[in-house]
Design a protein around this motif. Structure first.
Motif, mmCIF file in Angstrom:
data_model
loop_
_atom_site.group_PDB
_atom_site.id
_atom_site.type_symbol
_atom_site.label_atom_id
_atom_site.label_comp_id
_atom_site.label_asym_id
_atom_site.label_seq_id
_atom_site.Cartn_x
_atom_site.Cartn_y
_atom_site.Cartn_z
ATOM 1 N N GLN A 4 100.147 106.657 118.117
ATOM 2 C CA GLN A 4 98.923 106.255 118.779
ATOM 3 C C GLN A 4 98.545 104.819 118.456
ATOM 4 O O GLN A 4 97.810 104.185 119.196
ATOM 5 C CB GLN A 4 97.783 107.204 118.381
ATOM 6 N N LYS A 217 85.001 97.653 127.843
ATOM 7 C CA LYS A 217 83.843 98.235 127.168
ATOM 8 C C LYS A 217 84.262 98.966 125.888
ATOM 9 O O LYS A 217 85.165 99.797 125.896
ATOM 10 C CB LYS A 217 83.139 99.237 128.093
ATOM 11 N N GLY A 218 83.614 98.628 124.794
ATOM 12 C CA GLY A 218 83.777 99.383 123.565
ATOM 13 C C GLY A 218 85.054 99.161 122.785
ATOM 14 O O GLY A 218 85.330 99.885 121.835
ATOM 15 N N ARG A 219 85.860 98.168 123.155
ATOM 16 C CA ARG A 219 87.106 97.948 122.411
ATOM 17 C C ARG A 219 87.583 96.509 122.587
ATOM 18 O O ARG A 219 87.084 95.773 123.440
ATOM 19 C CB ARG A 219 88.198 98.902 122.891
ATOM 20 N N LEU A 220 88.551 96.138 121.761
ATOM 21 C CA LEU A 220 89.203 94.838 121.886
ATOM 22 C C LEU A 220 90.447 94.990 122.757
ATOM 23 O O LEU A 220 90.994 96.084 122.884
ATOM 24 C CB LEU A 220 89.610 94.313 120.508
ATOM 25 N N GLN A 224 94.391 91.076 120.689
ATOM 26 C CA GLN A 224 93.433 90.920 119.595
ATOM 27 C C GLN A 224 93.640 91.994 118.532
ATOM 28 O O GLN A 224 93.647 91.700 117.326
ATOM 29 C CB GLN A 224 92.007 90.974 120.160
ATOM 30 N N GLN A 225 93.826 93.229 118.972
ATOM 31 C CA GLN A 225 94.090 94.316 118.025
ATOM 32 C C GLN A 225 95.352 94.044 117.213
ATOM 33 O O GLN A 225 95.389 94.235 115.991
ATOM 34 C CB GLN A 225 94.264 95.628 118.779
#
Length: 427
Positions: A4, A217-220, A224-225
Motif C-alpha cells: 500500500q 483534497k486531504g492528501r499530498l 511530494q509523498q
C-alpha cells in the motif's frame, strides 16, 4: 515498504505473454493465489493489458501485467497485439506461457524449438535484455513424463533460461515458478534514490507544497509523498510549508537549511524568497534525475529558443487525472510557452500510456516528471524521442528555464552545469 505504501511505478513489473487460451490468466491467478484475472475457455478474453498489484514474497510489491493473446486476429486483434508488445517497454521480468499440448503437436510433426509467435516475443525480450521464464502450461493434459521431455527439448534450445512445467489444474510447478522469478528478479537495492546523494544525515530540507484548487483534497501528490519518504530514509529532516509561510519558515530555521524543493509551478515566487546561498530545485527536476535522464532533459530545453510559428509541441503526462481550470499541462505550460516564445505554436497533449509511436512531427516534447510511470517506460520515451531527433524536456526544467532560474535549480547537480544553455534569460 509494503504494497500500500509502494507507488505503482516503483513496483516490480512482471508481464505475461502468450497466445490466446494458453493459460496466461490462470497462471497469474495461481501465482498470486487470488482470482485477479478473468479465466475463460473462450479465446481472447483478455483484450487489453490488465494491471494487478500484488505482494509476492520474497519479491515484495509487484505489478502483474496480463496481456492480450499474441495470435489475436483481425485489425482489432493486431492493435491488441501491438499493445501487448508495448508492455515490454515497462517490464522488469517477462513470462512467456506456452500451451504444452500445442508444443507436443508441433514436435510430433517434426518441428523443434518454440512456436513462431512465442519465438518472436522471446526475440524481442532478448533484444531488450530482459530476464524471462518460459512456462509450459497444461502439463496435466499430457502427463509428467511427456512434459519433462518437452521441457528438456525447450531448455536445450534456450539453455540460459528457466523453463518451468506447470499445471494450474493440479497445482503443479507453481513453487518452482516462484523460485525462478526470485532468481531472475533485478536487484533494486542499488537503485538511485530520489534525493539520496544530495543530502546527508541530519540535513534539513524544506519542501514548498502549494495547496490550491489543483491540489487533491486531504492528501499530498505522489512526488511530494515520495520525496518526504526518501528524506526520512536518508535520516534527514523534512519541513513542509506553503509559499506564503516560506520566508517565515526559513527565518526560523536559520542556517540549518541545506536544500529547498518546490513545486515547479511556484518556482518564480520561491526563487525570490530563498536566499542565494541555499540550494533550490523542484520535485519535477528530482524526478528527471530519478526516473529519466537529467542531462538529456537539460540539453533538450535549448530547443525552446528555436521554435518557430507553426511548430508542433507535444505536452505529455504519464498519468490521467481530472483537468482543473488552471491545469498545468493544458493551461499553464501553454501560457508560459506562448509568453516566452511569442510564437503561434500547434500544441498537442497526451496522457497515460497513449504516448505516440511516431514523434517525428514534433519540434519539442514537454513531459511531466513521470512519477506514476515505471522507470523503464520513462527512459524508453526519452530514448524514442532521441532516436527520432526530437528534443525532450520535463515540466520542472522547462518552467525553471522560462523563468530564468534553470542554472540555479540544477546547482545541486554539479555534473549538469556544463549542459546549461549559455543564454538563459530572466523574464
Amino acid at each position: 515498504m509494503g504494497l500500500q505504501a509502494t507507488m505503482q511505478g516503483d513496483r516490480l513489473q512482471i508481464a505475461i505473454f502468450g497466445k490466446r487460451n494458453a493459460g496466461k490468466s490462470s497462471i497469474l491467478n495461481a501465482v498470486t493465489g487470488q482470482s485477479l484475472a478473468i479465466v475463460s475457455e473462450t479465446k481472447g478474453t483478455t483484450t487489453d493489458p490488465v494491471y494487478k498489484a500484488m505482494e509476492i514474497l520474497p519479491l515484495g510489491p509487484c505489478m502483474f501485467i496480463d496481456t492480450p493473446g499474441l495470435d489475436d486476429k483481425g485489425e482489432l486483434g493486431k492493435k491488441r497485439v501491438e499493445k501487448a508488445v508495448q508492455v515490454l517497454n515497462r517490464t522488469d521480468i517477462a513470462l512467456v506461457v506456452i500451451d504444452i499440448t500445442t508444443l507436443e503437436k508441433e514436435t510430433l510433426s517434426g518441428k523443434r524449438g518454440l512456436p513462431q509467435k512465442e519465438d518472436e516475443i522471446v526475440s524481442l525480450i532478448e533484444e531488450k535484455k530482459l530476464p524471462y521464464c518460459i512456462i509450459l502450461n497444461k502439463s496435466d493434459c499430457i502427463g509428467d513424463e511427456a512434459a519433462e521431455k518437452l521441457r528438456r527439448q525447450v531448455l536445450a534450445k534456450n539453455p540460459a533460461v528457466f523453463v518451468n512445467v506447470v499445471s494450474t489444474i493440479e497445482k503443479k510447478g507453481l513453487e518452482e515458478l516462484k523460485e525462478s522469478l526470485v532468481s531472475i528478479a533485478p536487484d533494486y537495492d542499488k537503485k538511485l534514490h530520489i534525493i539520496g546523494g544530495l543530502i546527508q544525515e541530519g540535513d534539513t530540507v524544506v519542501l514548498v507544497v502549494p495547496v490550491d484548487s489543483a491540489a487533491p483534497k486531504g492528501r499530498l501528490i505522489m512526488p511530494q509523498q515520495q520525496v518526504i519518504r526518501d528524506i526520512l530514509d536518508n535520516h534527514a529532516v523534512a519541513v513542509v510549508t506553503q509559499v506564503a509561510q516560506l520566508a517565515q519558515t526559513l527565518s526560523g530555521l536559520g542556517d540549518r537549511v541545506k536544500l529547498v524543493v518546490t513545486d515547479s509551478q511556484a518556482f518564480q515566487e520561491v526563487d525570490a524568497i530563498v536566499p542565494n546561498d541555499i540550494l533550490l530545485t523542484s520535485f519535477s527536476i528530482l524526478f528527471a534525475r530519478h526516473k529519466g535522464n537529467l542531462k538529456k532533459m537539460v540539453q533538450g530545453v535549448k530547443a525552446v529558443d528555436s521554435l518557430q510559428d507553426g511548430d508542433k509541441v507535444l505536452i505529455a503526462e504519464g498519468c490521467t487525472h481530472h483537468r482543473q481550470c488552471e491545469d498545468i499541462g493544458t493551461v499553464k505550460i501553454p501560457r508560459w510557452l506562448k509568453t516566452y516564445t511569442g510564437r503561434e505554436l500547434i500544441l498537442e497533449t497526451c496522457s497515460g500510456m497513449d504516448f505516440p509511436a511516431d514523434l517525428s512531427g514534433y519540434s519539442l516534447i514537454i513531459h511531466c516528471g513521470g512519477c506514476t510511470l515505471h522507470e523503464k517506460e520513462m527512459k524508453h520515451r526519452i530514448f524514442r524521442a532521441g532516436e527520432q531527433n526530437v528534443p525532450m524536456v520535463n515540466y520542472g526544467i522547462f518552467i525553471a528555464y522560462v523563468n530564468g532560474i534553470l542554472a540555479r535549480s540544477v546547482e545541486v547537480f554539479p555534473e549538469i552545469q556544463k549542459e546549461l544553455p549559455a543564454n538563459e534569460k530572466r523574464p
